[in-house]
Design an enzyme around this catalytic site. Structure first.
Site, PDB file in Angstrom:
ATOM      1  N   HIS A   1     -19.905  30.066  49.187  1.00 56.86           N
ATOM      2  CA  HIS A   1     -19.806  31.117  48.525  1.00 56.86           C
ATOM      3  C   HIS A   1     -19.248  32.351  48.464  1.00 56.86           C
ATOM      4  CE1 HIS A   1     -23.243  33.683  51.407  1.00 56.86           C
ATOM      5  NE2 HIS A   1     -23.109  32.339  51.340  1.00 56.86           N
TER       6      HIS A   1
ATOM      7  N   CYS B   1     -24.341  28.836  56.365  1.00 53.92           N
ATOM      8  CA  CYS B   1     -23.422  28.643  55.022  1.00 53.92           C
ATOM      9  C   CYS B   1     -21.956  29.097  55.244  1.00 53.92           C
ATOM     10  CB  CYS B   1     -24.293  29.268  53.554  1.00 53.92           C
ATOM     11  SG  CYS B   1     -25.449  28.343  53.870  1.00 53.92           S
TER      12      CYS B   1
END
Length: 423
Positions: free
Chosen positions: A323, A342
């Protein structure tokens, strides 16, 4: 097998003593330079070039070429070890262009042995343009800022003994062998965790490289193989249970307005119609982490959203994804291990445009226009793109262009390679 720090330091000290005299140092260097396998190295040197090949290439880390270069590097490092290794460079003072210091002599020998400085640069105690260029090359090979200044981090990388580097190369050769000769796809994405770097590969060439932020030691980014199948523009962020318990609850205890200020709303799972008022929860109750951990904490799209403009999805059991981030300054850090597992991607929109290239109706202009609306839109990729999260802390891009990174998660077999523990 773990190599104890005191044993390595003892060995390093012995190497330093063995190169204390100019005659012995010259003998060691001469053995290395006269070895047949080194004869192909470019001996020409000026202020722009070093002895080995260029460090930056478009060669994917998972390629037969990388595998072959690592095998050659192992052979070269075996020869260096057999010839007495490289000297320890005294770290008593910062070394940079213009400095004249006795430590520059061992520094020159160290750089010559590893192929960063050509032997025609000569021996002296002066930190000149030749040494400056060689240091920048060394720093690039080790994932350090290439500023030409020999400070704390460069000293640490430089004084890892050749025996430890040789072990690291052998360990990573095994990892490379499992993937380098496999067909990974015409287009694919590699996330190399120790390097905190991403490669977008097409037709056997790296077409994009991105700096990344990966998982901290306590919340490690996993090894995985999957396929990127969805891009969410202006995503909602749903906080994982671990973040709710470990981060959000303590923050709410300190600042009751934290959720409102960060546009995070609370719902029961499966019910987005009825928002739960944070003021109805006793955040200091010992039972609260168990209670709120079962709720859904969702952050609205926007500039302060934890994923900023885009989220890159792919099926995996770890519930991780790639992201954007509103914290762009993190990409400038030396140690980019800051996430909860992440992967944050610098210049992520370039990667998203490449991923969505074959999806009708989506190009850079339409993507940017959608981001400006602030409306959350999921887009399924017409052609899912394979992606691989891997752990390669040592590799090579050419003769004399060997890369090493900090063994951040301690998987290479020696605590002396976890240099970040001392940063």
């Amino acid at each position: 097998m773990q190599i104890k720090r005191r044993h390595l330091l003892a060995g390093a000290g012995a190497m330093a003593l063995s190169t204390a005299s100019g005659a012995r140092a010259d003998d060691v260097l001469q053995q290395i330079f006269n070895t047949r396998s080194r004869s192909a190295w470019n001996d020409q040197f000026d202020g722009r070039y070093s002895a080995g090949q260029t460090v930056q290439t478009n060669q994917p880390i998972f390629s037969p070429a990388t595998l072959g270069y690592v095998q050659q590097a192992i052979s070269d490092y075996q020869m260096i070890e057999a010839s007495g290794g490289w000297p320890v460079v005294p770290s008593t003072t910062k070394l940079e262009l213009g400095v004249v210091d006795p430590a520059v002599g061992p520094l020159r020998r160290r750089l010559m042995i590893s192929g960063d400085l050509d032997r025609n640069a000569g021996m002296s105690n002066a930190f000149d343009s030749y040494v400056n260029t060689a240091i920048k090359r060394f720093q690039t090979r080790h994932g350090l800022p290439s500023d030409g200044v020999v400070g704390e981090y460069t000293f640490k990388m430089m004084n890892v003994p050749v025996s430890t580097r040789l072990m690291q190369l052998r360990t990573n050769l095994v990892r490379l062998e499992t993937m380098a000769n496999s067909f990974l796809g015409e287009r694919y994405v590699i996330v190399n965790i120790p390097a905190a770097e991403i490669e977008a590969v097409e037709n056997g060439r790296v077409v994009q490289r991105h700096t990344a932020i990966v998982g901290k030691v306590s919340r490690q980014t996993p090894i995985l193989n999957s396929k990127i199948n969805q891009i969410i523009i202006n995503p909602y962020w749903n906080a994982p249970e671990s973040i709710i318990r470990k981060d959000i609850v303590p923050l709410m205890q300190k600042d009751p307005n934290y959720l409102n200020e960060n546009a995070i709303r609370i719902y029961k799972h499966g019910d987005l119609e009825n928002e739960i008022d944070p003021r109805s929860i006793d955040w200091h109750d010992p039972a609260t982490p168990d209670y709120v951990g079962k709720l859904r904490f969702r952050q609205d799209p926007g500039k302060i959203n934890a994923m900023a403009s885009v989220k890159i999805n792919f099926p995996n059991k770890h519930a991780v994804y790639m992201h954007d981030t509103p914290q762009q300054g993190l990409f400038n850090q030396l140690m980019r291990f800051e996430s909860s597992g992440c992967v944050r991607v610098q210049n992520v929109r370039d990667l998203v445009v490449w991923l969505m290239r074959d999806t009708p109706g989506w190009d850079r202009r339409s993507i940017e226009s959608q981001i400006k609306t602030g409306e959350s839109v999921p887009v399924e990729l017409s052609q899912p793109v394979p992606n691989y999260f891997t752990y390669i802390s040592a590799w090579s891009t050419g003769r004399g262009a060997v890369h090493f990174r900090d063994d951040i998660y301690g998987r290479d077999g020696s605590t002396d390679l976890q240099l970040s523990s001392a940063y």
